[in-house]
Scaffold this active site. Structure first.
Site, PDB file in Angstrom:
ATOM      1  N   ARG A  11       1.001   3.863   1.758  1.00 34.44           N
ATOM      2  CA  ARG A  11       1.512   4.384   3.038  1.00 34.44           C
ATOM      3  C   ARG A  11       2.788   3.667   3.490  1.00 34.44           C
ATOM      4  O   ARG A  11       3.472   4.142   4.404  1.00 34.44           O
ATOM      5  CB  ARG A  11       0.431   4.273   4.116  1.00 34.44           C
ATOM      6  CG  ARG A  11      -0.032   2.847   4.416  1.00 34.44           C
ATOM      7  CD  ARG A  11      -1.153   2.845   5.450  1.00 34.44           C
ATOM      8  NE  ARG A  11      -1.667   1.516   5.738  1.00 34.44           N
ATOM      9  CZ  ARG A  11      -2.607   0.903   5.022  1.00 34.44           C
ATOM     10  NH1 ARG A  11      -3.122   1.514   3.961  1.00 34.44           N
ATOM     11  NH2 ARG A  11      -3.030  -0.298   5.351  1.00 34.44           N
ATOM     12  N   TYR A  12       3.095   2.528   2.881  1.00 36.24           N
ATOM     13  CA  TYR A  12       4.289   1.782   3.263  1.00 36.24           C
ATOM     14  C   TYR A  12       5.451   2.003   2.294  1.00 36.24           C
ATOM     15  O   TYR A  12       6.502   1.381   2.428  1.00 36.24           O
ATOM     16  CB  TYR A  12       3.982   0.285   3.327  1.00 36.24           C
ATOM     17  CG  TYR A  12       2.929  -0.065   4.349  1.00 36.24           C
ATOM     18  CD1 TYR A  12       3.119   0.212   5.704  1.00 36.24           C
ATOM     19  CD2 TYR A  12       1.739  -0.682   3.962  1.00 36.24           C
ATOM     20  CE1 TYR A  12       2.153  -0.113   6.641  1.00 36.24           C
ATOM     21  CE2 TYR A  12       0.773  -1.011   4.895  1.00 36.24           C
ATOM     22  CZ  TYR A  12       0.982  -0.717   6.229  1.00 36.24           C
ATOM     23  OH  TYR A  12       0.026  -1.033   7.156  1.00 36.24           O
ATOM     24  N   THR A  13       5.265   2.836   1.294  1.00 32.37           N
ATOM     25  CA  THR A  13       6.302   3.027   0.286  1.00 32.37           C
ATOM     26  C   THR A  13       6.595   4.506   0.081  1.00 32.37           C
ATOM     27  O   THR A  13       5.813   5.372   0.460  1.00 32.37           O
ATOM     28  CB  THR A  13       5.859   2.424  -1.066  1.00 32.37           C
ATOM     29  OG1 THR A  13       4.682   3.104  -1.524  1.00 32.37           O
ATOM     30  CG2 THR A  13       5.565   0.944  -0.941  1.00 32.37           C
ATOM     31  N   ALA A  17       0.837  -1.198   0.000  1.00 27.18           N
ATOM     32  CA  ALA A  17       0.000   0.000   0.000  1.00 27.18           C
ATOM     33  C   ALA A  17       0.877   1.254   0.000  1.00 27.18           C
ATOM     34  O   ALA A  17       2.029   1.232   0.449  1.00 27.18           O
ATOM     35  CB  ALA A  17      -0.912  -0.014   1.226  1.00 27.18           C
TER      36      ALA A  17
END
Length: 267
Positions: free
Chosen positions: A22-24, A20
């Site tokens: 928000r994790y990258t 997702a």
């Protein structure tokens, strides 16, 4: 290919989706920055409004990479009545061809060093003799075949063609079984295809190449817009020449800008 972005996090693969958002995170990589070199120097690059006329944007990107990005990175585009598909090449091979053209501006296409598509760990180029005609006309097909060899009782597929997923090949063979194939194992992008003792191995090879992704044909259509925003089909010489001309234009303006910056008269 040579990524324009420096990506951090799980970017996914041909098999697995990316994480997702928000994790990258991502930032311009080395080749991305090369496209934007000195983009703000006045007079070097012409600017204009975007399609919605809400902001200004450069009409083309020059930098030190410029139009060579069409050659080193694969690109695919579809528009109204238009399609474009560029294959990728090794950057050292592209530099060698560019250098030769710069040193021999009147050379013919046949005089250029050899240049072939480069797909890292993506099979073998089958129609090598047809590649020069693609660069001469801007259209054609590139055929890639998987790298494989026979062991005692199975076919070991080590590399698959560009954008072919081993799990999809396995699913196809399970859904459409071929005579002589016993079991199929897939691991880390490779395939083990076990055959029966009485199997006709040559026939199995032919059917795998014909029915599955073990051999793929990729259409090349070197269509791109020119500096006036008009679409056209480009040849290899066209791409090299426009890059050389733009680099000379860029260098002249850069020298002029540095001269003016250092002269108190222009301050």
């Amino acid at each position: 290919s040579y990524p324009l972005l420096d990506f951090h996090g799980n970017n996914g693969s041909i098999v697995d989706p990316p994480a997702a958002m928000r994790y990258t995170k991502a930032k311009l990589g080395t080749y991305g920055r090369a496209l934007l070199t000195d983009i703000n120097i006045p007079g070097v690059i012409e600017w204009g409004q975007n399609y919605l006329e809400t902001m200004d944007e450069p009409k083309y990107l020059l930098g030190t990479l410029g139009s060579l990005n069409l050659l080193i990175n694969p690109s695919l585009g579809i528009g109204v009545g238009l399609a474009s598909n560029f294959t990728c090449h090794n950057i050292d091979d592209v530099k060698a061809v560019l250098k030769y053209r710069m040193e021999h501006p009147d050379c013919k296409f046949e005089d250029l060093p050899e240049l072939y598509p480069s797909f890292h760990n993506a099979g073998t180029l089958v129609n090598k003799s047809e590649i020069p005609a693609i660069y001469k006309t801007g259209r054609g097909n590139v055929v890639l075949r998987a790298k494989y060899h026979w062991e005692k009782d199975y076919l070991m597929v080590e590399e698959l063609p560009y954008r072919v997923d081993a799990s999809n090949v396995k699913k196809y063979l399970i859904k459409h079984p071929l005579n002589g194939i016993d079991e199929i194992y897939e691991q880390n992008g490779q395939l083990k295809i076990y055959v029966t003792k009485d199997a006709n191995r040559q026939h199995i090879e032919e059917m795998l190449l014909k029915k599955t992704g073990l051999q793929m044909s990729y259409a090349v259509n070197m269509t791109a817009t020119d500096l006036n925003g008009k679409p056209r089909v480009w040849t290899l010489l066209d791409i090299l020449d426009v890059h050389i001309n733009l680099v000379l234009h860029y260098s002249n303006y850069q020298r002029q800008h540095l001269t003016m910056s250092a002269n108190p008269f222009y301050q």
